[in-house]
Design an enzyme around this catalytic site. Sequence first.
Site, PDB file in Angstrom:
ATOM      1  CD  GLU A  18      -2.846   1.064   2.403  1.00 19.91           C
ATOM      2  OE1 GLU A  18      -3.541   0.031   2.451  1.00 19.91           O
ATOM      3  OE2 GLU A  18      -2.956   1.990   3.216  1.00 19.91           O
ATOM      4  CE1 TYR A  50     -10.185   9.765  -4.396  1.00 17.81           C
ATOM      5  CE2 TYR A  50     -11.547  10.005  -2.432  1.00 17.81           C
ATOM      6  CZ  TYR A  50     -11.270  10.321  -3.751  1.00 17.81           C
ATOM      7  OH  TYR A  50     -12.094  11.178  -4.422  1.00 17.81           O
ATOM      8  N   GLY A 108     -14.450   6.400   4.909  1.00 20.06           N
ATOM      9  CA  GLY A 108     -13.598   7.525   5.289  1.00 20.06           C
ATOM     10  C   GLY A 108     -14.107   8.174   6.565  1.00 20.06           C
ATOM     11  CB  ALA A 126     -18.006   1.216   3.327  1.00 14.53           C
ATOM     12  CE1 TYR A 146     -11.451  -0.063  10.455  1.00 16.22           C
ATOM     13  CE2 TYR A 146     -13.386  -1.046   9.404  1.00 16.22           C
ATOM     14  CZ  TYR A 146     -12.427  -0.061   9.464  1.00 16.22           C
ATOM     15  OH  TYR A 146     -12.429   0.939   8.526  1.00 16.22           O
ATOM     16  CG  ASP A 159     -16.982  -3.618  13.475  1.00 11.09           C
ATOM     17  OD1 ASP A 159     -17.709  -2.669  13.155  1.00 11.09           O
ATOM     18  OD2 ASP A 159     -15.763  -3.513  13.650  1.00 11.09           O
TER      19      ASP A 159
HETATM   20  P1  FAD Z   1     -18.048   1.478   7.278  1.00 16.90           P
HETATM   21  O1  FAD Z   1     -18.010   0.127   6.647  1.00 16.90           O
HETATM   22  O2  FAD Z   1     -19.175   2.359   6.943  1.00 16.90           O
HETATM   23  O3  FAD Z   1     -17.970   1.231   8.858  1.00 16.90           O
HETATM   24  C1  FAD Z   1     -17.950   2.319   9.776  1.00 16.90           C
HETATM   25  C2  FAD Z   1     -18.725   1.937  11.024  1.00 16.90           C
HETATM   26  O4  FAD Z   1     -20.123   1.793  10.727  1.00 16.90           O
HETATM   27  C3  FAD Z   1     -18.334   0.595  11.653  1.00 16.90           C
HETATM   28  O5  FAD Z   1     -18.448   0.743  13.033  1.00 16.90           O
HETATM   29  C4  FAD Z   1     -19.356  -0.397  11.104  1.00 16.90           C
HETATM   30  O6  FAD Z   1     -19.576  -1.484  11.999  1.00 16.90           O
HETATM   31  C5  FAD Z   1     -20.589   0.465  10.964  1.00 16.90           C
HETATM   32  N1  FAD Z   1     -21.401   0.117   9.787  1.00 16.90           N
HETATM   33  C6  FAD Z   1     -20.963  -0.314   8.572  1.00 16.90           C
HETATM   34  N2  FAD Z   1     -21.994  -0.441   7.716  1.00 16.90           N
HETATM   35  C7  FAD Z   1     -23.106  -0.070   8.376  1.00 16.90           C
HETATM   36  C8  FAD Z   1     -24.478   0.045   8.015  1.00 16.90           C
HETATM   37  N3  FAD Z   1     -24.889  -0.263   6.778  1.00 16.90           N
HETATM   38  N4  FAD Z   1     -25.358   0.493   8.963  1.00 16.90           N
HETATM   39  C9  FAD Z   1     -24.949   0.818  10.211  1.00 16.90           C
HETATM   40  N5  FAD Z   1     -23.657   0.722  10.618  1.00 16.90           N
HETATM   41  C10 FAD Z   1     -22.741   0.293   9.703  1.00 16.90           C
HETATM   42  N6  FAD Z   1      -9.509   6.127   4.955  1.00 16.90           N
HETATM   43  C11 FAD Z   1      -9.259   7.065   4.015  1.00 16.90           C
HETATM   44  O7  FAD Z   1      -9.657   8.217   4.160  1.00 16.90           O
HETATM   45  N7  FAD Z   1      -8.542   6.755   2.868  1.00 16.90           N
HETATM   46  C12 FAD Z   1      -8.061   5.519   2.638  1.00 16.90           C
HETATM   47  O8  FAD Z   1      -7.424   5.271   1.608  1.00 16.90           O
HETATM   48  C13 FAD Z   1      -8.294   4.504   3.634  1.00 16.90           C
HETATM   49  N8  FAD Z   1      -7.850   3.243   3.451  1.00 16.90           N
HETATM   50  C14 FAD Z   1      -8.134   2.275   4.385  1.00 16.90           C
HETATM   51  C15 FAD Z   1      -7.710   0.961   4.165  1.00 16.90           C
HETATM   52  C16 FAD Z   1      -7.989  -0.049   5.077  1.00 16.90           C
HETATM   53  C17 FAD Z   1      -7.520  -1.453   4.817  1.00 16.90           C
HETATM   54  C18 FAD Z   1      -8.738   0.257   6.259  1.00 16.90           C
HETATM   55  C19 FAD Z   1      -9.035  -0.822   7.258  1.00 16.90           C
HETATM   56  C20 FAD Z   1      -9.176   1.557   6.491  1.00 16.90           C
HETATM   57  C21 FAD Z   1      -8.884   2.576   5.563  1.00 16.90           C
HETATM   58  N9  FAD Z   1      -9.309   3.899   5.752  1.00 16.90           N
HETATM   59  C22 FAD Z   1      -9.051   4.862   4.806  1.00 16.90           C
HETATM   60  C23 FAD Z   1      -9.979   4.289   7.007  1.00 16.90           C
HETATM   61  C24 FAD Z   1     -11.517   4.219   6.948  1.00 16.90           C
HETATM   62  O9  FAD Z   1     -11.999   5.166   6.018  1.00 16.90           O
HETATM   63  C25 FAD Z   1     -12.057   4.513   8.355  1.00 16.90           C
HETATM   64  O10 FAD Z   1     -11.698   3.452   9.230  1.00 16.90           O
HETATM   65  C26 FAD Z   1     -13.539   4.827   8.474  1.00 16.90           C
HETATM   66  O11 FAD Z   1     -13.782   5.250   9.828  1.00 16.90           O
HETATM   67  C27 FAD Z   1     -14.479   3.656   8.245  1.00 16.90           C
HETATM   68  O12 FAD Z   1     -14.486   3.256   6.953  1.00 16.90           O
HETATM   69  P2  FAD Z   1     -15.258   1.901   6.514  1.00 16.90           P
HETATM   70  O13 FAD Z   1     -15.180   1.820   5.057  1.00 16.90           O
HETATM   71  O14 FAD Z   1     -14.824   0.767   7.335  1.00 16.90           O
HETATM   72  O15 FAD Z   1     -16.751   2.320   6.975  1.00 16.90           O
END
Ligand code: FAD
Length: 287
Positions: A18, A50, A108, A126, A146, A159
């Site tokens: 990465e 990103y 994000g 996401a 996570y 989660d």
């Molecule tokens: P989500 O999947 O939305 O999860 C966030 C929270 O909401 C979690 O507690 C989850 O349990 C909960 N949740 C998920 N879906 C739902 C739903 N449908 N309804 C209710 N609750 C829900 N950040 C950046 O800005 N740029 C990057 O390039 C970047 N790369 C990353 C790469 C990796 C491998 C990881 C692990 C993280 C990265 N991050 C990056 C950080 C990430 O954006 C943050 O951790 C952010 O807080 C959560 O993103 P997520 O996609 O996991 O969100």
Amino acid sequence: MMSLLDKLNQQNVSFSLEFSPPKKDMPVDTVYRAMEKLSVYRPSFVSITYGAGGGNRERAVEVASHVGQIGLEAIAHLTCVGADPGQINSMLDALEENGISNILALRGDVPQGMDKSTAFVYYRHASDLIIDIKKRNGFTIGAAAYPEVHYESDSLEDDLRYLKLKADLGADFFVTQLCFDVNALFDFHEKAYKAGVSAPIVTGIMPVLDPKQIIRMTLLSACSIPASLSRLVSRYGEDADAFKRAGIEYAVEEINRLKEGGLRKFHLYVMNKADETAEIIKMSGLA
Ligand code: FAD
């Protein structure tokens, strides 16, 4: 070329890398040099982060395209916080035009300066982004996982429910957040599988090379610091070279323990440390 999913579904041990694109007005060559240096070890893919909010999106596309140009498989990270569907679609167009078909779909975090009330108007999670990417054919989609629970979540069970939702909506694979607790990683893999997630889960590895950075990153990502790691910081924290050496060995041992426990796919956060990453790859037999 073998597809990304075929590679991830293979049973062999392999690794990926990465990189983060430099800021708009900074030269991009340092990242390209690091990438080329590490490309000799044949990573199964290279992912490009990103900036949440999309301020550096042109750079992200440019650097991800470069990955393909040097013959490696690119994954572009994409966040949806603060974005509207038009912006997401134009980013997907740009990726498509540049031959990038793998996306790590992320929510994000609300970036500094973004009005919180506008952060989640169109996309709350996401999972919402995955739905929109899935509407367009042709993208392979990854998502975040996570092992020590996302900081907004009350429990691992919650989660895991959303992990399963992301898989059901179209996430083809997952990459885990940095985690130094080997047992938490084994436990997470088992629980994800039991929760019905059969998509490959790639283990994110953060090399321990800078004590201040490690403390900052673990706090930001709400992950634990095992006693063996805090001992390293106490012992070598004031001596950058000694810390780096000990940190390389720490990462190698972590990877070896994970391999012994049956994990096979490792994603190394390079953090502009190409030489040290190369050593970790060689010493842990990942190449
Ligand atoms: P989500 O999947 O939305 O999860 C966030 C929270 O909401 C979690 O507690 C989850 O349990 C909960 N949740 C998920 N879906 C739902 C739903 N449908 N309804 C209710 N609750 C829900 N950040 C950046 O800005 N740029 C990057 O390039 C970047 N790369 C990353 C790469 C990796 C491998 C990881 C692990 C993280 C990265 N991050 C990056 C950080 C990430 O954006 C943050 O951790 C952010 O807080 C959560 O993103 P997520 O996609 O996991 O969100």
